[in-house]
Design a protein around this motif. Structure first.
Motif, PDB file in Angstrom:
ATOM      1  N   GLU A  42       0.849  -1.191   0.000  1.00 36.74           N
ATOM      2  CA  GLU A  42       0.000   0.000   0.000  1.00 36.74           C
ATOM      3  C   GLU A  42       0.884   1.240   0.000  1.00 36.74           C
ATOM      4  O   GLU A  42       1.927   1.262   0.654  1.00 36.74           O
ATOM      5  N   TYR A  44       1.447   5.297   0.855  1.00 35.54           N
ATOM      6  CA  TYR A  44       1.055   6.422   1.713  1.00 35.54           C
ATOM      7  C   TYR A  44       1.906   7.605   1.302  1.00 35.54           C
ATOM      8  O   TYR A  44       3.135   7.543   1.360  1.00 35.54           O
ATOM      9  N   ARG A 171      -7.146   1.091   0.168  1.00 35.06           N
ATOM     10  CA  ARG A 171      -6.302   0.606   1.244  1.00 35.06           C
ATOM     11  C   ARG A 171      -7.152   0.024   2.369  1.00 35.06           C
ATOM     12  O   ARG A 171      -8.312   0.392   2.546  1.00 35.06           O
ATOM     13  N   ARG A 187      -3.796   0.478  -2.932  1.00 33.96           N
ATOM     14  CA  ARG A 187      -3.346  -0.856  -2.522  1.00 33.96           C
ATOM     15  C   ARG A 187      -3.110  -1.689  -3.778  1.00 33.96           C
ATOM     16  O   ARG A 187      -3.929  -1.679  -4.701  1.00 33.96           O
TER      17      ARG A 187
END
Length: 196
Positions: A42, A44, A171, A187
Motif C-alpha cells: 500500500e 502512503y 487501502r 493498494r
DNA sequence: CGGCCGATTATCT
DNA sequence: GATAATCGGCCGG
C-alpha cells in the motif's frame, strides 16, 4: 541477487508500491536467510494524504518518513503488532510503502519458529503483522537503511508481475479516514497469490 | 494527564 | 461477521 538501490525508492510511493510486487524481502537472522515474495503493498503519500501517519505532521514517530528514501519505517499498532514500511520519495516529502503480504520463499523453518502459532497454515504470512512476525522484524528496525549490505534487512529485485495479474483497490483498515483518501485505490496485490 | 483510537489478528458465533 | 487483546501516539484540557 541485487539489493534495491536508493534510486529505486526515490520515487513517489505509488510507483514504488507497484514495483515492489515480485521483489523479495530478505532478512538475515542468526545466520539464516529468510526471504518472502512481496505480493501486496500500500502507498502512503504526503501530509495531504489523510490516511498517512504524516498527515498529523512531523512527530517523533513520523520523522523517519521525512528523511531520505530507502529506510525502514516500523511502527507499533493495536498494542501488539509491528508493521513494516519502506520510506520513499525525496527527502522532506513524507511517503512510504506498507508491506502487507509475502509468500515464503526461503528459511521457512526459521520463519515457522518465529511464528509458531498457525505456522505453515495457508495464509500464514499474508498480513502486514504476520510477515513481520515471520521474518523477526520489530521496532529495532525502525529507521534501518534498507540499501546497505551491512544490515540484516533489505529488498531484492525480482521478477516483475505483469499488469494483468495486478489488482488495485482501496487501502485496508482506514475506517475513520475521510474521503477520498479512504477509497483511493493505493493498494496493490497480485491476483490469486496465496500459499494455500 | 486522561481519553480515544489504531495501516491487525485470532477466535468465537 | 463480530469482537477481545493490548499499549503507544496524539490531542485536548
Amino acid at each position: 541477487m541485487c539489493i534495491l538501490s536508493r534510486k529505486f525508492y526515490s520515487r513517489p510511493a505509488l510507483a514504488v508500491a507497484r514495483d515492489l510486487l515480485g521483489c523479495r524481502l530478505v532478512r538475515l537472522q542468526n545466520g539464516h536467510r529468510l526471504a518472502g515474495l512481496i505480493v501486496e503493498t500500500e502507498a502512503y503519500q504526503g501530509e495531504e494524504d489523510l490516511g498517512c501517519h504524516a498527515s498529523a505532521g512531523k512527530t517523533p514517530r513520523t520523522t523517519v518518513m521525512y528523511g531520505p528514501p530507502g529506510h525502514a519505517y516500523v511502527y507499533f499498532t493495536y498494542g501488539m503488532h509491528w508493521l513494516l514500511n519502506a520510506v520513499t520519495d525525496t527527502e522532506g516529502v513524507p511517503a512510504a510503502v506498507l508491506l502487507r503480504a509475502v509468500l515464503p520463499l526461503e528459511g521457512q523453518e526459521t520463519m515457522a519458529a518465529n511464528r509458531p502459532y498457525l505456522a505453515r497454515q495457508p495464509g500464514w504470512t499474508d498480513g502486514p503483522a504476520k510477515l513481520t512476525q515471520a521474518l523477526g522484524i520489530d521496532g529495532a528496525f525502525n529507521t534501518a537503511d534498507l540499501c546497505s549490505r551491512e544490515n540484516t534487512l533489505w529488498i531484492e529485485r525480482g521478477d516483475i508481475f505483469p499488469d494483468e495479474v495486478v489488482q488495485q483497490t482501496p487501502r485496508v483498515g482506514l475506517t475513520s479516514v475521510p474521503e477520498p483518501w479512504r477509497s483511493i485505490p493505493w493498494r496493490f496485490c497480485v491476483d490469486g497469490s496465496s500459499d494455500g
